[in-house]
Design a protein around this motif. Structure first.
Motif, PDB file in Angstrom:
ATOM      1  N   GLY A  42      53.755  45.883  54.259  1.00  0.00           N
ATOM      2  CA  GLY A  42      53.336  46.993  55.099  1.00  0.00           C
ATOM      3  C   GLY A  42      51.856  47.323  55.046  1.00  0.00           C
ATOM      4  N   LYS A  43      51.080  46.514  54.335  1.00  0.00           N
ATOM      5  CA  LYS A  43      49.645  46.781  54.200  1.00  0.00           C
ATOM      6  C   LYS A  43      48.839  45.604  54.728  1.00  0.00           C
ATOM      7  N   GLN A  44      47.568  45.891  55.034  1.00  0.00           N
ATOM      8  CA  GLN A  44      46.690  44.837  55.509  1.00  0.00           C
ATOM      9  C   GLN A  44      46.266  43.927  54.365  1.00  0.00           C
ATOM     10  N   ARG A  45      45.941  42.695  54.723  1.00  0.00           N
ATOM     11  CA  ARG A  45      45.432  41.763  53.728  1.00  0.00           C
ATOM     12  C   ARG A  45      44.047  42.233  53.287  1.00  0.00           C
ATOM     13  N   GLN A  46      43.797  42.192  51.982  1.00  0.00           N
ATOM     14  CA  GLN A  46      42.520  42.622  51.460  1.00  0.00           C
ATOM     15  C   GLN A  46      41.945  41.550  50.537  1.00  0.00           C
ATOM     16  N   ARG A  47      40.614  41.453  50.562  1.00  0.00           N
ATOM     17  CA  ARG A  47      39.972  40.473  49.697  1.00  0.00           C
ATOM     18  C   ARG A  47      39.845  41.040  48.284  1.00  0.00           C
ATOM     19  N   VAL A  48      40.337  40.300  47.328  1.00  0.00           N
ATOM     20  CA  VAL A  48      40.354  40.732  45.938  1.00  0.00           C
ATOM     21  C   VAL A  48      39.105  40.269  45.198  1.00  0.00           C
ATOM     22  N   ALA A  49      38.749  39.013  45.378  1.00  0.00           N
ATOM     23  CA  ALA A  49      37.598  38.453  44.662  1.00  0.00           C
ATOM     24  C   ALA A  49      37.059  37.269  45.437  1.00  0.00           C
ATOM     25  N   VAL A  50      35.760  37.062  45.324  1.00  0.00           N
ATOM     26  CA  VAL A  50      35.117  35.932  45.998  1.00  0.00           C
ATOM     27  C   VAL A  50      34.130  35.296  45.030  1.00  0.00           C
ATOM     28  N   ILE A  51      33.995  33.966  45.136  1.00  0.00           N
ATOM     29  CA  ILE A  51      33.061  33.239  44.284  1.00  0.00           C
ATOM     30  C   ILE A  51      32.395  32.157  45.117  1.00  0.00           C
ATOM     31  N   ASP A  52      31.066  32.056  44.988  1.00  0.00           N
ATOM     32  CA  ASP A  52      30.388  30.999  45.733  1.00  0.00           C
ATOM     33  C   ASP A  52      30.246  29.755  44.860  1.00  0.00           C
ATOM     34  N   HIS A  53      29.641  28.714  45.426  1.00  0.00           N
ATOM     35  CA  HIS A  53      29.565  27.436  44.711  1.00  0.00           C
ATOM     36  C   HIS A  53      28.772  27.553  43.418  1.00  0.00           C
ATOM     37  N   ALA A  54      27.805  28.464  43.389  1.00  0.00           N
ATOM     38  CA  ALA A  54      26.977  28.640  42.192  1.00  0.00           C
ATOM     39  C   ALA A  54      27.640  29.513  41.144  1.00  0.00           C
ATOM     40  N   GLY A  55      28.750  30.148  41.513  1.00  0.00           N
ATOM     41  CA  GLY A  55      29.465  30.976  40.556  1.00  0.00           C
ATOM     42  C   GLY A  55      29.219  32.464  40.680  1.00  0.00           C
ATOM     43  N   SER A  56      28.474  32.895  41.681  1.00  0.00           N
ATOM     44  CA  SER A  56      28.289  34.320  41.906  1.00  0.00           C
ATOM     45  C   SER A  56      29.587  34.921  42.427  1.00  0.00           C
ATOM     46  N   THR A  57      29.909  36.115  41.926  1.00  0.00           N
ATOM     47  CA  THR A  57      31.205  36.709  42.227  1.00  0.00           C
ATOM     48  C   THR A  57      31.074  38.131  42.787  1.00  0.00           C
ATOM     49  N   ASN A  58      32.133  38.556  43.430  1.00  0.00           N
ATOM     50  CA  ASN A  58      32.231  39.933  43.909  1.00  0.00           C
ATOM     51  C   ASN A  58      33.704  40.302  43.893  1.00  0.00           C
ATOM     52  N   TYR A  59      33.980  41.593  43.594  1.00  0.00           N
ATOM     53  CA  TYR A  59      35.355  42.027  43.412  1.00  0.00           C
ATOM     54  C   TYR A  59      35.667  43.291  44.204  1.00  0.00           C
ATOM     55  N   LEU A  60      36.932  43.422  44.564  1.00  0.00           N
ATOM     56  CA  LEU A  60      37.467  44.673  45.084  1.00  0.00           C
ATOM     57  C   LEU A  60      37.307  45.722  43.982  1.00  0.00           C
ATOM     58  N   ASP A  61      36.891  46.930  44.350  1.00  0.00           N
ATOM     59  CA  ASP A  61      36.625  47.948  43.336  1.00  0.00           C
ATOM     60  C   ASP A  61      37.815  48.183  42.416  1.00  0.00           C
ATOM     61  N   SER A  62      39.021  48.171  42.942  1.00  0.00           N
ATOM     62  CA  SER A  62      40.197  48.524  42.146  1.00  0.00           C
ATOM     63  C   SER A  62      40.562  47.463  41.103  1.00  0.00           C
ATOM     64  N   VAL A  63      39.968  46.282  41.190  1.00  0.00           N
ATOM     65  CA  VAL A  63      40.284  45.240  40.208  1.00  0.00           C
ATOM     66  C   VAL A  63      39.118  44.934  39.275  1.00  0.00           C
ATOM     67  N   LYS A  64      37.978  45.561  39.510  1.00  0.00           N
ATOM     68  CA  LYS A  64      36.819  45.312  38.653  1.00  0.00           C
ATOM     69  C   LYS A  64      37.138  45.663  37.212  1.00  0.00           C
ATOM     70  N   GLY A  65      36.752  44.762  36.304  1.00  0.00           N
ATOM     71  CA  GLY A  65      37.021  44.974  34.889  1.00  0.00           C
ATOM     72  C   GLY A  65      38.384  44.490  34.448  1.00  0.00           C
ATOM     73  N   ARG A  66      39.269  44.167  35.410  1.00  0.00           N
ATOM     74  CA  ARG A  66      40.606  43.685  35.067  1.00  0.00           C
ATOM     75  C   ARG A  66      40.825  42.234  35.503  1.00  0.00           C
ATOM     76  N   PHE A  67      40.240  41.870  36.634  1.00  0.00           N
ATOM     77  CA  PHE A  67      40.407  40.516  37.182  1.00  0.00           C
ATOM     78  C   PHE A  67      39.115  39.735  37.023  1.00  0.00           C
ATOM     79  N   THR A  68      39.257  38.443  36.793  1.00  0.00           N
ATOM     80  CA  THR A  68      38.095  37.553  36.710  1.00  0.00           C
ATOM     81  C   THR A  68      38.366  36.298  37.528  1.00  0.00           C
ATOM     82  N   VAL A  69      37.479  36.022  38.464  1.00  0.00           N
ATOM     83  CA  VAL A  69      37.587  34.810  39.277  1.00  0.00           C
ATOM     84  C   VAL A  69      36.638  33.750  38.709  1.00  0.00           C
TER      85      VAL A  69
END
Length: 119
Positions: A42-69
């Motif tokens: 019942g919810k929209q798809r949301q991006r949780v984490a992204v990583i580029d080829h060099a290893g730079s990452t970005n996270y959904l605020d609600s998973v920061k500190g808990r998830f690691t990509v």
């Protein structure tokens, strides 16, 4: 043809951990950005984490500190380590990647893996 295959989902208790994997296969020339998305019922798809080829990452605020990509470029594989899981993390988790096939870039999705957090 290229494909992404996720694995590692399952049922876990609140506070537990899971590690998801996403393996790319096929006629791959290069892989640029890779990302994990999730979609709860019942919810929209949301991006949780992204990583580029060099290893730079970005996270959904609600998973920061808990998830690691992370990713292993030699193995064309991306991972998502999920700790301190909560019921709100329950969703189907999808892998997404920008993959170069011959001279063209394609945006490819995996089939998804179910993560259920429940006691």
């Amino acid at each position: 043809q290229v494909q992404l295959v996720e694995s590692g989902g399952g049922l876990v208790q609140p506070g537990g951990s899971l590690r998801l994997s996403c393996a790319a296969s096929g006629s791959i020339v290069a892989i640029n950005t890779m990302a994990w998305y999730r979609q709860a019922p019942g919810k929209q798809r949301q991006r949780v984490a992204v990583i580029d080829h060099a290893g730079s990452t970005n996270y959904l605020d609600s998973v920061k500190g808990r998830f690691t990509v992370s990713r292993d470029n030699a193995a064309n594989t991306m991972y998502l380590q999920m700790n301190s899981l909560a019921p709100d993390d329950t969703a189907v988790y999808f892998c997404n990647a920008n993959i170069r096939v011959s001279s063209l870039w394609e945006n490819v999705w995996g089939q998804g893996t179910q993560v259920t957090v429940s006691s």
